[in-house]
Structure formats: C-alpha cells, structure tokens
Design a protein around this motif. Structure first.
Motif: not given
Length: 420
Positions: A152-156, A349-353, A360-364, A392-399
C-alpha cells in the motif's frame, strides 16, 4: 476522557466511540482548528449536513472513523486548542486519534500496510544491505506497482535512498576528534540518519566535536513512532522499552540525549512517559534535546564557535510541525542566522507526518496539502533549502525539484567542514 493506556477502558471500542463524539462536539463549537488538517474540515462538513444538523449522536460511524483516518499526527491542533489539560474538558485530539487506531488494531489486528511501514529497522537494514540495487528498485515502475498492491505504498511516492554504509558503522570505525571535551552528549541518531542520510549524522558529529562536545552513540532502536502511527502499540512499546533502558543509562552517566529528527525528539520527550511510564522513560524524556535546541544552548552559554569561513547567502528553512509542537521556537533558523545568512522561515506543513503521506489512500491528498509549502520554497529564491524533517525534505524534492538538506549539513558547510 480515558487516555491512560494502562487502563482496560482505553481499549474498549464503545468507550472510544463515546469519547470521540464528546470531543467532536467540543470541536464543533470551537472550529479554531479548521485550517490545520483535513480531519477538522471533514468533521465539520459531516456535522453540518441536514441529516445530522450538528448532533454528534447522529453522526454515522463511518464519518466518525473517517476523521480518525485523516489525522496524520502533526500535533499542531494540541497547541491551538484552548481546552487541553488541565482544562476540565481535557481535550487531547492527537492522542484520542491514536487511542482510536490502537483500540481498533487490537480488536481487528494491525494491517500488513501498517506492519510494513512501522518496521523501519527491518526495511532499513535490508535496504542498506541491498544498496544500490534497493535504490534502483525504488524507482523501477513494475516494482513500485507491486509495492502499492502488496503493502500500500503509493507508486508515485518518492522514497528515501539507502546507503551501504550505515551511520553507526561509520561511527564505530572512526576516531573521536575531541581529546579534552568541554561537554558530553549521547546521540539518538534516528532511522533516517542511520540508513538514509548518514551525511547528516556525520555533519552533526563534526559540528559538535568542533565545539568541544564528546559524542557517544548508545545502543538504540527505532523510536517507535512508525508503529504507533498504525496502532501497533505492542510493537512500539517493545522498542520504547529497549531505548529507555539504554538511553537512561547514558543520562545517568551525565549525557543529555540529542536528536537530529523532530519526530523522534518529540516521541522521546512526549510519548515515552505516556506509553511506558517507567523511571527510565521519564528520565529520558526530561533529558532529550533536539539537535539545534542543544546547539542554541551552547550559543546561549557562550561556547558555540561562531566563526564561519564559508557562510551561505540565503536559506529557505521549513519549520517541521513536530518542532512546532515542542514549543521551542525556531532554534534551527536562529543558529543558521549566526553564520550571517539570511534565513526565511516557511511555516507550512509537508503533510507526510510519518507513514500517512506514503499510503496509497492519502498520497494525492497529501501532495495537495503540501502545495503552500511548495509555493513558499519556490517564492523564496534561496541558495539553500533546509528542513530538520527527512520526510519533508523528500516531499520538497518531489514537489519542487529542489534538494532540501538537514540544517546541520548547511551549518557544517559554513564551518568549512568538507564532509558536509
């Protein structure tokens, strides 16, 4: 209110439902936390439909649960809430959400998804042993599709890279650089530093030793938060017991516990006494400092070296929610400013927490919630982007496509330390 995890009532589903509805009713009359996270928006939307008309007793069970599922444990609502203990209403929304998940997990079992995401030690060891193959697999679409289907880890969702040499392996083979230390401390390295970002750990050791601090690395395991996210309290408490014993021994030898990860420092400070309650756990909680909280303390005492031959120009610093929840100000930004850099603090917030933003349910939804952070980073136009939170660092890089580093690495660069 029953948040005493050692009482039988804590685990009773009917008692949990009663408490959820009591707190939802209080929140509905306040609505101060509406802008914070999707849990509150959904709660108020569901209460305001004609069929419910604000009566929490008419709220369907699926709506009650949806609010719990959408909570990603940023902890910010606790500091916003005017009704937290010792107020007679005793509202502790984050722990109530944890109670609900934990009670459900005890009755229905912990899901495979939460067991996998909670076991960061096993995943980290296997990932490091298999690196760089594990890193290739993390970006191989068929493998990511399989991971989404099975655990259940989102593919993206971008995943952290693993390093063949872990931080602890590096630490064990090195020679300490301080012969006559002015201070001693024990480093709780975190799973992220151990397996995914050993450079941050090396930078922390180098900066601390430059300032005359002797660094030790006690035996340690995952802090337990990833398991707790999924309601796996038994597994989390097993880790907590081991850590509390080892870290308490370091404290008794005169070493404060210093942590470079906001979630882990919050866990040691706030959740260990609640979940474990032992003398060791309370001793550790009272002796734990975030890394930059500790460095700011050195500066306040006049012992921090403020000669920076290689200062950065402008830094965009994202303040993690789990540091805000510790009510300690902006210590990382404050210390970075000592280098002479201009530091712009982004309180978004990076909303990863933890594990929530990986699912997969919450990634988008989590990516949408992180848009204000992405915009803040883009608009800052900084030479360096920093955050204490590895997720958050991963999220910033992805976004945004911009690399965000732990501020200790930027501080090490400013000192001219090569391995930063």
């Amino acid at each position: 209110m029953t948040l005493d995890i050692r009482r039988a009532e804590f685990w009773k589903l009917d008692a949990v439902d009663t408490e959820l509805r009591r707190v939802y009713d209080i929140c509905s009359g306040c609505r101060r936390c509406l802008p914070l996270c999707p849990s509150f928006k959904v709660l108020f939307d569901r209460l305001d439909v004609d069929a419910v008309d604000g009566d929490v007793e008419k709220l369907p069970a699926k709506d009650v649960k949806e609010v719990v599922d959408l909570c990603y444990q940023c902890k910010l609502c606790y500091n916003h809430c005017p009704y937290t203990p010792p107020h007679r209403w005793q509202v502790d929304f984050p722990r109530l959400m944890l109670r609900s998940r934990s009670a459900e997990a005890r009755h229905k079992g912990v899901t495979l998804q939460d067991r996998f995401l909670g076991n960061t030690e096993l995943v980290g060891r296997l990932g490091s042993l298999a690196a760089p193959v594990s890193n290739w697999a993390s970006s191989f679409p068929p493998h990511r599709a399989l991971m989404q289907a099975v655990v259940g880890i989102h593919k993206d969702r971008q995943l952290p890279a693993f390093h063949r040499e872990t931080f602890s392996a590096w630490f064990d083979r090195r020679k300490p650089a301080v012969s006559k230390p002015r201070a001693r401390m024990a480093l709780f390295a975190t799973c992220s530093v151990e397996f995914n970002d050993p450079a941050a750990g090396r930078a922390a050791v180098a900066v601390l030793e430059r300032n005359g601090v002797e660094v030790s690395l006690p035996a340690q395991r995952c802090c337990g938060m990833p398991y707790l996210d999924g309601g796996a309290v038994k597994e989390a408490k097993g880790l907590i017991t081991d850590n509390a014993k080892s870290l308490a021994e370091a404290v008794r030898q005169g070493c404060p516990i210093v942590v470079p990860g906001p979630t882990c420092s919050y866990m040691l400070k706030q959740e260990y006494p609640w979940l474990d309650g032992s003398e060791d756990a309370n001793l550790v909680a009272g002796s734990t400092r975030d890394l930059f909280e500790y460095l700011a303390g050195l500066h306040a005492a006049g012992t921090l070296d403020t000669r920076f031959p290689n200062p950065p120009r402008k830094i965009a610093y994202q303040l993690p929610c789990h540091l805000k929840a510790q009510n300690m100000g902006t210590k990382s930004a404050d210390v970075l400013r000592l280098t002479g850099a201009e530091v712009e603090t982004i309180e978004k917030c990076s909303a990863v927490d933890g594990t929530w933003g990986m699912k997969k349910e919450y990634f988008q939804l989590s990516m949408k919630l992180a848009e204000p952070l992405f915009n803040g980073v883009r608009e800052a136009g900084a030479d360096r982007v920093a955050t204490d939170c590895p997720l958050a660092a991963l999220r910033i890089k992805q976004g945004t496509g911009v690399e965000a580093r732990h501020p200790i690495r930027i501080l090490a660069e400013a000192y001219g330390i090569e391995d930063a």
